[in-house]
Motif scaffolding. Structure first.
Motif, short mmCIF file in Angstrom:
data_model
loop_
_atom_site.label_atom_id
_atom_site.label_comp_id
_atom_site.label_asym_id
_atom_site.label_seq_id
_atom_site.Cartn_x
_atom_site.Cartn_y
_atom_site.Cartn_z
N ILE A 88 51.19 28.73 13.49
CA ILE A 88 51.90 29.11 14.71
C ILE A 88 52.22 30.60 14.61
O ILE A 88 52.90 31.03 13.69
CB ILE A 88 53.19 28.29 14.90
N THR A 89 51.67 31.38 15.55
CA THR A 89 51.85 32.83 15.50
C THR A 89 52.79 33.35 16.58
O THR A 89 53.23 34.49 16.50
CB THR A 89 50.49 33.53 15.66
N SER A 90 53.09 32.54 17.57
CA SER A 90 54.05 32.96 18.59
C SER A 90 54.62 31.73 19.28
O SER A 90 54.02 30.66 19.27
CB SER A 90 53.40 33.90 19.60
N PHE A 91 55.80 31.91 19.87
CA PHE A 91 56.39 30.83 20.64
C PHE A 91 57.27 31.40 21.74
O PHE A 91 57.71 32.55 21.67
CB PHE A 91 57.15 29.84 19.74
N THR A 92 57.50 30.58 22.76
CA THR A 92 58.29 30.99 23.92
C THR A 92 59.54 30.14 23.97
O THR A 92 59.49 28.92 23.78
CB THR A 92 57.47 30.82 25.22
N VAL A 93 60.67 30.80 24.25
CA VAL A 93 61.97 30.15 24.27
C VAL A 93 62.62 30.34 25.63
O VAL A 93 62.62 31.44 26.18
CB VAL A 93 62.89 30.75 23.17
N LEU A 94 63.17 29.26 26.15
CA LEU A 94 63.93 29.29 27.40
C LEU A 94 65.41 29.39 27.07
O LEU A 94 65.92 28.63 26.26
CB LEU A 94 63.66 28.01 28.20
N ASP A 95 66.08 30.34 27.72
CA ASP A 95 67.54 30.44 27.60
C ASP A 95 68.13 29.54 28.67
O ASP A 95 68.17 29.89 29.85
CB ASP A 95 67.98 31.89 27.78
N ARG A 96 68.58 28.34 28.29
CA ARG A 96 69.08 27.37 29.27
C ARG A 96 70.33 27.84 29.98
O ARG A 96 70.61 27.42 31.10
CB ARG A 96 69.34 26.02 28.59
N GLU A 97 71.09 28.74 29.35
CA GLU A 97 72.30 29.28 29.98
C GLU A 97 71.96 30.23 31.13
O GLU A 97 72.80 30.48 31.98
CB GLU A 97 73.16 30.02 28.94
N SER A 98 70.75 30.75 31.15
CA SER A 98 70.37 31.73 32.18
C SER A 98 69.81 31.09 33.45
O SER A 98 69.55 31.79 34.42
CB SER A 98 69.33 32.70 31.62
N ILE A 99 69.63 29.78 33.46
CA ILE A 99 69.00 29.11 34.62
C ILE A 99 69.95 29.14 35.82
O ILE A 99 71.11 28.73 35.73
CB ILE A 99 68.63 27.65 34.29
N ARG A 100 69.44 29.65 36.93
CA ARG A 100 70.16 29.67 38.21
C ARG A 100 69.24 29.06 39.25
O ARG A 100 68.15 29.56 39.49
CB ARG A 100 70.55 31.09 38.63
N ARG A 101 69.68 27.98 39.87
CA ARG A 101 68.87 27.30 40.89
C ARG A 101 69.37 27.63 42.28
O ARG A 101 70.58 27.80 42.48
CB ARG A 101 68.91 25.79 40.66
N GLN A 102 68.43 27.71 43.22
CA GLN A 102 68.78 28.00 44.61
C GLN A 102 67.84 27.21 45.50
O GLN A 102 66.63 27.20 45.30
CB GLN A 102 68.63 29.51 44.88
#
Length: 168
Positions: A88-102
């Protein structure tokens, strides 16, 4: 990188010490070339270990609100063992605190931050704001000025980890 070099040297010295112990146990009948061979193998083994544990180490350091949504593995000819077990050479992370839905006329749109970690000696990390249309699964990166980069839009499958996490 400095501490990685230091640890590699000590791994080589430790493995060379094992070869010296083998030579002394065999009353110097074991060949002398065992010492540099063991040192080289010890350093190589340490580097392989570090490469394969990098992802788990980085993942353990993430905050609780971070969620790994994708990983990328690589094989290269100068690491022949990577053909057996890709690294595994790279990975993507979601910041769940940053989610804003509209809610919009086209469905629910979510705005969030994704972090991309790449295994390099500099420990490269990139960050970007993205928009996702939960109904259609379209994912669009956003510039620093807040403009969507529609030419980089891609579709997320309904079972995509990122889509499921953002569009609950």
């Amino acid at each position: 990188m400095f501490w990685n070099l230091v640890a590699t040297v000590f791994a080589g010295l430790g493995a060379a010490g094992i070869a010296l112990a083998i030579r002394s146990l065999t009353r110097k009948k074991a060949p002398k070339w065992l010492i540099p061979v063991f040192a080289g193998l010890g350093m190589m083994a340490y580097q392989v270990y570090i490469e394969y544990t990098w992802f788990d180490h980085m993942k353990s350091r993430l905050p609780s609100e971070a969620m790994v949504v994708s990983t990328q593995s690589e094989t290269t000819w100068w690491r022949p063992w990577s053909y057996v077990l890709p690294q595994i050479t790279s990975f993507t992370v979601l910041d769940r605190e940053s989610i804003r839905r509209q809610s919009t006329s086209e469905g629910e749109v979510a705005r969030f931050v994704l972090y991309r970690f790449r295994h390099t000696y500099g420990g490269r990390v990139s960050e970007g704001i993205h928009l996702a249309n939960c109904r259609t699964g379209e994912l669009v990166p956003v510039t620093d000025q807040g403009m969507p980069l529609t030419e980089q839009m891609r579709k997320l499958a309904p079972d995509n980890t990122l889509r499921q996490a953002v569009c609950r």
